[in-house]
Design a protein around this motif. Structure first.
Motif, PDB file in Angstrom:
ATOM      1  N   VAL A   1       0.875  -1.175   0.000  1.00  0.00           N
ATOM      2  CA  VAL A   1       0.000   0.000   0.000  1.00  0.00           C
ATOM      3  C   VAL A   1       0.907   1.218   0.000  1.00  0.00           C
ATOM      4  CG1 VAL A   1      -1.767   1.282   1.255  1.00  0.00           C
ATOM      5  CG2 VAL A   1      -1.598  -1.164   1.583  1.00  0.00           C
TER       6      VAL A   1
ATOM      7  N   ARG B   1      12.810  -7.753   8.943  1.00  0.00           N
ATOM      8  CA  ARG B   1      12.750  -7.899  10.406  1.00  0.00           C
ATOM      9  C   ARG B   1      11.904  -6.783  11.051  1.00  0.00           C
ATOM     10  NH1 ARG B   1      14.417  -4.642  14.426  1.00  0.00           N
ATOM     11  NH2 ARG B   1      16.325  -4.169  13.279  1.00  0.00           N
TER      12      ARG B   1
ATOM     13  N   THR C   1       9.429  -4.913   9.776  1.00  0.00           N
ATOM     14  CA  THR C   1       7.991  -5.093   9.491  1.00  0.00           C
ATOM     15  C   THR C   1       7.416  -6.246  10.313  1.00  0.00           C
ATOM     16  OG1 THR C   1       8.228  -4.196   7.276  1.00  0.00           O
ATOM     17  CG2 THR C   1       6.330  -5.620   7.655  1.00  0.00           C
TER      18      THR C   1
ATOM     19  N   ILE D   1      13.224  -1.343   2.913  1.00  0.00           N
ATOM     20  CA  ILE D   1      14.604  -1.860   2.859  1.00  0.00           C
ATOM     21  C   ILE D   1      14.620  -3.214   2.157  1.00  0.00           C
ATOM     22  CG2 ILE D   1      16.503  -2.769   4.267  1.00  0.00           C
ATOM     23  CD1 ILE D   1      15.929  -0.604   6.318  1.00  0.00           C
TER      24      ILE D   1
HETATM   25  N1  LIG Z   1       2.571   0.219   3.246  1.00  0.00           N
HETATM   26  C1  LIG Z   1       2.823  -1.082   3.202  1.00  0.00           C
HETATM   27  O1  LIG Z   1       2.252  -1.838   2.390  1.00  0.00           O
HETATM   28  C2  LIG Z   1       3.831  -1.666   4.165  1.00  0.00           C
HETATM   29  C3  LIG Z   1       4.142  -3.027   4.080  1.00  0.00           C
HETATM   30  C4  LIG Z   1       5.132  -3.538   4.925  1.00  0.00           C
HETATM   31  C5  LIG Z   1       5.761  -2.700   5.833  1.00  0.00           C
HETATM   32  N2  LIG Z   1       5.438  -1.400   5.908  1.00  0.00           N
HETATM   33  C6  LIG Z   1       6.116  -0.524   6.874  1.00  0.00           C
HETATM   34  O2  LIG Z   1       7.509  -0.470   6.588  1.00  0.00           O
HETATM   35  C7  LIG Z   1       8.202  -0.146   7.791  1.00  0.00           C
HETATM   36  C8  LIG Z   1       9.470  -0.987   7.920  1.00  0.00           C
HETATM   37  O3  LIG Z   1      10.249  -0.854   6.745  1.00  0.00           O
HETATM   38  P1  LIG Z   1      11.849  -0.816   6.797  1.00  0.00           P
HETATM   39  O4  LIG Z   1      12.264  -0.546   5.401  1.00  0.00           O
HETATM   40  O5  LIG Z   1      12.299   0.105   7.883  1.00  0.00           O
HETATM   41  O6  LIG Z   1      12.252  -2.264   7.307  1.00  0.00           O
HETATM   42  P2  LIG Z   1      12.080  -3.770   6.761  1.00  0.00           P
HETATM   43  O7  LIG Z   1      12.395  -3.819   5.305  1.00  0.00           O
HETATM   44  O8  LIG Z   1      10.776  -4.299   7.225  1.00  0.00           O
HETATM   45  O9  LIG Z   1      13.212  -4.529   7.610  1.00  0.00           O
HETATM   46  C9  LIG Z   1      14.540  -4.106   7.496  1.00  0.00           C
HETATM   47  C10 LIG Z   1      15.431  -5.048   8.253  1.00  0.00           C
HETATM   48  O10 LIG Z   1      15.473  -6.328   7.633  1.00  0.00           O
HETATM   49  C11 LIG Z   1      16.832  -6.779   7.576  1.00  0.00           C
HETATM   50  N3  LIG Z   1      17.281  -6.597   6.183  1.00  0.00           N
HETATM   51  C12 LIG Z   1      16.547  -6.264   5.120  1.00  0.00           C
HETATM   52  N4  LIG Z   1      17.288  -6.195   3.992  1.00  0.00           N
HETATM   53  C13 LIG Z   1      18.539  -6.478   4.361  1.00  0.00           C
HETATM   54  C14 LIG Z   1      19.782  -6.568   3.657  1.00  0.00           C
HETATM   55  N5  LIG Z   1      19.865  -6.354   2.345  1.00  0.00           N
HETATM   56  N6  LIG Z   1      20.885  -6.864   4.358  1.00  0.00           N
HETATM   57  C15 LIG Z   1      20.813  -7.079   5.675  1.00  0.00           C
HETATM   58  N7  LIG Z   1      19.668  -7.010   6.401  1.00  0.00           N
HETATM   59  C16 LIG Z   1      18.540  -6.718   5.743  1.00  0.00           C
HETATM   60  C17 LIG Z   1      17.606  -5.858   8.513  1.00  0.00           C
HETATM   61  O11 LIG Z   1      17.408  -6.375   9.829  1.00  0.00           O
HETATM   62  P3  LIG Z   1      18.390  -6.040  11.076  1.00  0.00           P
HETATM   63  O12 LIG Z   1      18.154  -4.605  11.398  1.00  0.00           O
HETATM   64  O13 LIG Z   1      17.955  -6.971  12.138  1.00  0.00           O
HETATM   65  O14 LIG Z   1      19.804  -6.277  10.589  1.00  0.00           O
HETATM   66  C18 LIG Z   1      16.869  -4.552   8.304  1.00  0.00           C
HETATM   67  O15 LIG Z   1      17.051  -3.595   9.312  1.00  0.00           O
HETATM   68  C19 LIG Z   1       7.242  -0.403   8.947  1.00  0.00           C
HETATM   69  O16 LIG Z   1       6.870   0.851   9.493  1.00  0.00           O
HETATM   70  C20 LIG Z   1       6.043  -1.063   8.276  1.00  0.00           C
HETATM   71  O17 LIG Z   1       4.824  -0.724   8.893  1.00  0.00           O
HETATM   72  C21 LIG Z   1       4.494  -0.857   5.069  1.00  0.00           C
END
Ligand SMILES: NC(=O)c1ccc[n+]([C@@H]2O[C@H](COP(=O)([O-])OP(=O)(O)OC[C@H]3O[C@@H](n4cnc5c(N)ncnc54)[C@H](OP(=O)(O)O)[C@@H]3O)[C@@H](O)[C@H]2O)c1
Length: 245
Positions: free
Chosen positions: A11, A51, A53, A171
């Motif tokens: 979304v 992680r 999410t 990410i």
């Molecule tokens: N609008 C939507 O449809 C939707 C859907 C899903 C999520 N979200 C939102 O997205 C936000 C989170 O997103 P985000 O981008 O901050 O985090 P994320 O992608 O959910 O998680 C990132 C974490 O995953 C691990 N990771 C991911 N890729 C990596 C890589 N290439 N190498 C090493 N580790 C990796 C790491 O964990 P470690 O830190 O443990 O090393 C990194 O900190 C939340 O607020 C959620 O609500 C929105």
């Protein structure tokens, strides 16, 4: 293909943000419902999240206070069970201390999904012992850095996952885009612009995520109006520019 067909399903706001206040506004709740409906209707074999999410969507118990004191555990993939539907967590260092083998959620599109942790060999023995104890599956994809092509190959080979929903956050989406691992993009677009500078984009660059500035090309498969003022956009990989089998 030696890996699942991967659909990035998200979304987002009009300006491509996947976090922010717009997601909390009650008038847009109907679009979040549409997102969950589409998730269910894809009928995929599993969904995958980063992680951060996973932690936000499925509350985690505190880290156990007692360390594992048994013999060293080999860095071998662990298949606790074969299931009809999986929740795949990208958790390189082992931070998600699941208390159960499966997701518990009010939405039937997520409830009961058997958990697979995608780890690097850095994950400590205490964590591996905990996952085995709880009946959570895990696989290794890289020594200290994640190897995403290997991870998705293993998801197909070890668990039979043929279709996978990639569901953020920015990410993890950026990491998959960088590796050319996205076959289709499914976007529920909410008619709001998100101005917060902290809001996360659909594909994030930086420490993790996409490292190059190269644009990847997709072609529009379908565009549907949702509830008068929203959109559901489906793009597929542009095969003319990205040859793959
Ligand atoms: N609008 C939507 O449809 C939707 C859907 C899903 C999520 N979200 C939102 O997205 C936000 C989170 O997103 P985000 O981008 O901050 O985090 P994320 O992608 O959910 O998680 C990132 C974490 O995953 C691990 N990771 C991911 N890729 C990596 C890589 N290439 N190498 C090493 N580790 C990796 C790491 O964990 P470690 O830190 O443990 O090393 C990194 O900190 C939340 O607020 C959620 O609500 C929105």
């Amino acid at each position: 293909m030696d890996r699942p067909y991967i659909i990035c399903h998200m979304v987002m706001s009009l300006d491509g943000k996947v976090t922010g206040d717009f997601l909390e506004r009650s008038e847009y709740g109907k679009f979040i419902e549409e997102y969950y409906r589409i998730h269910r209707e894809y009928g995929a074999d599993g969904f995958l999240c980063g992680r951060v999410t996973m932690e936000g969507s499925f509350p985690q118990p505190p880290v156990p206070s007692k360390d594992y004191d048994g013999p060293p555990i080999d860095r071998e993939d662990y298949i606790a069970e074969k299931a009809a539907f999986y929740a795949v967590a990208i958790d390189p260092n082992g931070k998600l201390w699941w208390s159960n083998r499966a997701i518990s959620d009010p939405d039937e599109g997520y409830d009961g999904a058997h958990i697979i942790e995608v780890l690097t060999e850095n994950a400590p023995d205490t964590f591996l012992a905990h996952l085995r104890d709880k009946g959570v599956s895990y696989l290794f994809a890289g020594k200290s850095e994640l190897n995403f092509p290997l991870a998705v190959q293993k998801l197909k080979k070890l668990f039979g996952i043929k279709t996978l929903l990639l569901e953020g956050g920015g990410i993890v989406n950026g990491s998959f885009l960088q590796e050319d691992l996205i076959d289709e993009i499914s976007l529920v677009v909410i008619p709001a612009a998100e101005c917060s500078e902290n809001a996360i984009p659909l594909f994030k660059t930086g420490k993790y995520g996409a490292k190059t500035a190269l644009a990847k090309s997709f072609q529009l498969k379908e565009a549907k109006k949702l509830n008068d003022d929203g959109l559901w956009l489906i793009y597929t990989k542009n095969k003319k520019e990205n040859e793959y089998v």
